[in-house]
Design a protein around this motif. Structure first.
Motif: not given
Lengths: 529, 251
Positions: A156, A159-160, A415, A424, A427-428, A432, B87, B89, B91, B93, B95, B105-106, B161-162, B193
Motif C-alpha cells: 500500500l 508509490e512512496y 483496505i 489519505r 500518505h499525506k 509532508r 487536506y 488539495e 488529488r 490516489v 490503491l 480516494y481523492w 471522497d472515495s 498513479n
C-alpha cells in the motif's frame, strides 16, 4: 542426504504500545502475555534441545518494534510487576483450589510457568530476553531476520519509495543495534509483496524474503518447482514460498491441531469467572475484567459445558499431532519425488505468538516435531533459507506476483470499508515528511529533535496492526486512537515548523512517550532510490 | 458473559452502546431486556461477519490482541486527537486491493470547488477509469491515445471522497482521472498513479495436467489438497483466476 528440507519460520511481532502516562495500560498486556506464554517458553524449549544435542535450525523473525519494547526499561519494569502479580494470583489459586485436584494440578502448571519466567527474565537474561535469542543465533540454531520497522503492509506504499526505504533501512539499523548483526532475510509484513519491492530489499543487503504460495505460483514465469524451491529474482534476491497445506494443518479452524477438544481453551479465564472481590487485584481498573492467563478448561467442543483441562490427555494428543505433521511432510515429499531435480524445501511460516499464547500446547508440539525430525534425519532435515542457498545454488527464475497471506491473498484485510479512511492521512504524512527533509536537509539541536520525532510519528502510523485490528474487530477504539494520535502529532509538528515555532514542552512529552528508534535519522525519508 | 455485562448497564448506557453500534431503535418504547437482546444480536452479527471475512491466518493473528472479551463495552477513550477530514488539495490516489478491485480516494481544493460551482452550467464531478496498455517509465505520459485501451466513467457527488473500482480485467494497467463537467465540457482536475492488477497463471486444461511434472509440482504447491473440480472449496483467489475470461497463459 535427507529427502526433503523442512523450514520452520517463526515471526514474532507486536506493535509499539507504551503508555508512561498511565500507571497500567490494558494493551501493554499484549507484550506481557507474549513474553510469558510465547517468547520465554520458546527460549527454554530451544535451550532444552541444545542441551540434548538435537540438531535443528530455524528462522526467527523479530520485528523492530518488538525488539525496541523488549529493551525498554519502563516496559520491562512493568513486565516484572505483571509476572509477580500473576505469581501472587497463582499462589492464592493453589490454596483456593486445594480440594479440587483436577483444577489444582492445572494451577500448578501456570504457577510453575510464571515462576520460571521470573527466574529466567531476571537471572538468565537480566531483563533483556533479546540476549537469549542472540545467544541461540551464536549457537547456530536460529537465523534471526528482520521485518519492516513498524510492520507496514508494504504494497500500500508502492508509490512512496521514501517510506519503503525508511521502513526497510531503519529496520536493518535497529536490527544491528539489537542483535549486532546484519540481517540476510526479511519477513515481509503479512507476506505483502508487489513486483519491485525487491529493489529496496537488495539496496539494504537483504538476500531473501518470504511470500505467500500464490506469489510464486502466479509469478511472471512458470515456476517449475512450485513453492518447493525459491524463486531467484533478476536482482539476485530470493523469494521463498510457504507450503499452504502444511501451514493449514496448524491454522485451519476446522481441522487444525489447536482446536482439538483436549487442548486448553483460550477463552475461559478466571479473570471472568471468579467474583470481583477476589479477582480485583489481578484485573484492570476500574473493575475491567481481563484475561489473567489462568484458564482451567479444555476446548471440549461447541458447548458451554466445558470439561476441566487434563495436561496428561493433552500430552498424548501433542505426540499424535507432532507425528501427523511429520507424516504430512513425508507424504508431500513422496508426492514430489521424481517431479523435481533438487531436494524440495517445505516452508511453514507462522506468527510466533500462536505458540503458547493461543495454542497453549504449541511450544511443546514444536519441540516434539523438532525431536522427531532429528530422529529421522535420513528423511528430513531442518534448515534455513541461507543454508538452502548455500547447498542448492541453482534456482528457478522469475518475479513473484502481488500477494499476501491475508484473506483471499491480497490487500483486502488492510483496505476495507472499516479501515480505508486511514490511507489519505498516512500518505499525506509521508509526503509532508519528505517535504520537511527537503526543506531542512541538515538540522541540529532542537529542530533535529523535532524532525526526528516527526519521522517516528510517520513510521508509527504506518503499522499494519491498526487497520488489521479495525478489520478484525478486537480492540478497534484503541487502533483508531493510535492512528489519530500519530497523524495528529505529525501534523502538529508540521504546522509548527511552517510557523517556525517549536513547542518544547509538548515535544519532550511526546519524545518520552513515543520513544521508539532512539537513533532514527529523519533524513531517511529523503533517501528514496 | 456479554449478556451479564450488558444487563448490568443503565438504560442510558445501553442507548449509547446501541447508538455506537448503529442500531436503529425506537427509544420511546424502551424495554431493557429487548434492547439487551438487540445489542447481543448486533454483536453476534459482527462476530459472524469477522469469521466469514477473515481466513484462518487472520483469525489466529487476531488472538494476540484479544485481551478483553467485552472490549467494545469497556473501551472508553478519554483523549480524542483531532485530525483534518481533508487536506484542501486536488488529488486522487489509486490503491490495488485484489486482482478485481481497487480503492481510490481523492480530495478537492475548496477554492477550486467554489469556482466550479459558480460556473453557470456546472454539472458535477466524475471519475474516468482507464485501462492502459502500459505504464510509461521515467514520468512519461501514460494517458496518450495509443496507450489507452478502454475507459468508463463513474459520476460522483461533491461529498464523495472515495470509491471501490471494479477493474474487470486481470494483468492490466489502470489509472483514474478526477474530472469536472461544465456545460458538457470535461476538465481533468487530477490524475492518479497507475496500478497493475496481478496477472493469472494456471494450466489451460486442468484435467490433463497429470503428465506435466511442472504442473504437478504447482498443484502440490497449493492446490493438491483441494478438489479442483469443486469450486466452492478452492481459495477465492484461484476461483477468481479460473473464472476470469481474460487469462494470460504462459505454459
Amino acid at each position: 542426504m535427507a529427502k526433503g528440507f523442512l523450514g520452520f519460520v517463526l515471526h514474532a511481532h507486536l506493535p509499539f504500545v507504551r503508555h508512561p502516562e498511565y500507571e497500567r495500560f490494558l494493551e501493554e498486556d499484549w507484550l506481557f502475555e507474549a513474553i510469558s506464554e510465547t517468547y520465554l517458553p520458546l527460549l527454554r524449549m530451544f535451550n532444552r534441545l541444545l542441551e540434548d544435542k538435537i540438531k535443528f535450525k530455524l528462522t526467527f523473525s523479530i520485528s523492530p518494534t518488538l525488539s525496541e519494547m523488549l529493551t525498554d526499561d519502563l516496559l520491562m519494569k512493568r513486565y516484572m510487576a505483571y509476572v509477580e502479580n500473576r505469581i501472587e494470583l497463582g499462589e492464592k489459586e493453589l490454596d483456593r483450589t486445594k480440594n479440587e485436584p483436577e483444577v489444582n494440578r492445572t494451577v500448578q502448571i501456570y504457577l510453575d510457568l510464571f515462576r520460571k519466567n521470573l527466574e529466567d527474565f531476571n537471572g538468565l537474561y537480566r531483563q533483556n530476553i533479546l540476549w537469549g535469542f542472540r545467544s541461540l543465533e551464536k549457537e547456530g540454531v536460529l537465523e534471526i531476520i528482520t521485518t519492516a520497522s513498524t510492520h507496514a503492509f508494504l504494497p500500500l506504499f508502492e508509490e512512496y519509495p521514501q517510506a519503503l526505504e525508511a521502513q526497510i533501512q531503519n529496520a536493518v539499523i535497529s536490527h544491528g543495534r539489537n542483535f549486532g548483526t546484519k540481517p540476510s532475510g526479511f519477513w515481509l509484513p503479512e507476506c505483502g509483496y508487489f513486483p519491485g519491492l525487491e529493489k529496496y530489499l537488495k539496496a539494504n543487503n537483504i538476500k531473501y524474503f518470504f511470500v505467500a504460495e500464490h506469489g510464486i505460483l502466479l509469478s511472471d514465469r512458470k515456476p517449475e518447482n512450485g513453492v518447493y524451491a525459491p524463486l531467484q529474482l533478476p536482482n539476485k534476491t530470493f523469494a521463498f514460498g510457504r507450503d499452504y497445506s502444511l501451514t493449514e494443518a496448524v491454522w485451519s479452524a476446522d481441522t487444525g491441531y489447536p482446536g482439538d477438544p483436549v487442548y486448553r481453551d483460550f477463552y475461559r479465564d478466571i479473570g471472568y469467572d471468579l467474583p470481583l472481590d477476589y479477582i480485583r487485584p489481578y484485573i484492570h481498573e476500574p473493575d475491567v475484567r481481563v484475561n489473567t492467563g489462568y484458564k482451567y478448561y479444555a476446548v471440549t467442543g461447541d458447548t458451554d459445558d466445558k470439561k476441566f483441562y487434563n495436561s496428561e490427555a493433552a500430552r498424548i494428543r501433542i505426540e499424535e499431532h507432532a507425528e501427523d505433521f511429520i507424516r504430512k511432510h513425508l507424504d508431500q515429499i513422496e508426492k514430489l519425488e521424481g517431479l523435481m531435480d533438487k531436494i524440495p524445501f517445505l516452508i511453514t511460516p507462522y506468527d510466533a505468538e500462536l505458540f503458547g499464547h493461543w495454542w497453549f500446547e504449541g511450544v511443546e508440539w514444536m519441540e516434539l516435531v523438532i525431536r522427531k525430525v532429528h530422529d529421522r534425519s535420513d528423511d528430513l532435515q531442518m534448515i534455513t533459507p541461507l543454508d538452502y542457498l548455500s547447498r542448492v545454488p541453482e534456482s528457478q527464475v522469475g518475479v513473484p506476483s502481488f500477494s499476501s497471506w491475508g484473506n483471499k491473498g491480497y490487500s483486502e484485510v488492510w483496505i476495507d470499508g472499516k479501515n480505508d479512511w486511514i490511507y489519505r492521512h498516512i500518505h499525506k504524512a509521508i509526503d509532508r515528511m519528505t517535504e520537511l527533509v527537503f526543506r531542512y536537509p541538515d538540522e541540529s539541536g532542537l529542530k533535529l529533535r523535532v524532525l526526528n520525532q516527526a519521522a517516528r510519528e510517520v513510521l508509527l502510523c504506518m503499522a499494519s496492526d491498526w487497520p488489521f485490528i479495525m478489520k478484525t474487530g478486537t480492540t478497534v477504539p484503541y487502533a483508531v486512537k493510535r492512528i489519530r494520535e500519530h497523524i495528529h502529532n505529525f501534523n502538529y509538528i508540521y504546522d509548527n515548523l511552517r510557523r517556525n515555532t517549536v513547542d518544547t514542552g509538548w515535544l519532550t512529552k511526546v519524545e518520552r512517550k513515543n520513544n521508539v528508534f532512539p537513533d532514527l535519522d529523519y533524513t531517511i525519508f529523503g533517501a528514496s532510490r | 458473559m456479554t449478556r451479564d455485562r450488558l444487563s448490568s448497564y443503565s438504560l442510558f448506557d445501553l442507548y449509547k452502546i446501541a447508538e455506537n453500534k448503529g442500531i436503529k431503535y425506537n427509544y420511546s418504547d424502551a424495554n431493557r431486556e429487548e434492547l439487551v437482546e438487540i445489542i447481543l444480536d448486533a454483536f453476534e452479527e459482527d462476530e459472524n461477519e469477522r469469521e466469514i471475512t477473515n481466513n484462518a491466518a487472520m483469525q489466529l493473528k487476531s488472538k494476540k490482541y484479544d485481551i478483553l472479551q467485552d472490549y467494545e463495552l469497556e473501551a472508553q477513550e478519554k483523549k480524542v486527537y483531532s485530525i483534518p477530514d481533508r487536506y484542501n488539495e486536488t488529488r486522487i490516489v489509486l490503491l490495488l486491493r485484489d486482482p478485481h478491485w481497487a480503492y481510490t480516494y481523492w480530495d478537492l481544493n475548496e477554492n477550486m470547488v467554489s469556482e466550479l460551482k459558480n460556473e453557470l452550467f456546472f454539472e458535477g464531478f466524475f471519475l474516468r477509469v482507464f485501462e492502459l496498455k502500459e505504464k510509461k517509465s521515467f514520468g512519461g505520459d501514460s494517458y496518450t491515445k495509443d496507450n489507452i485501451l478502454d475507459y468508463y466513467d463513474i459520476p460522483v457527488d461533491e461529498g464523495d471522497d472515495s470509491w471501490y473500482i471494479n477493474l474487470g480485467k486481470i494483468g492490466k494497467f489502470f489509472g483514474i482521472e478526477l474530472c469536472s463537467l461544465v456545460y458538457g465540457k470535461e476538465k481533468i482536475l487530477s490524475r492518479s498513479n497507475i496500478i497493475k492488477s496481478p496477472r493469472g497463471f494456471v494450466a489451460e486444461n486442468i484435467e490433463n495436467i497429470s503428465n506435466d511434472p511442472g504442473m504437478m509440482t504447482l498443484l502440490l504447491s497449493g492446490l493438491w489438497d483441494y478438489n479442483v473440480k469443486g469450486e466452492n472449496v478452492l481459495p477465492q483467489r484461484i476461483i477468481s483466476i479460473m473464472e476470469s475470461q481474460d487469462l494470460s497463459f504462459n505454459n
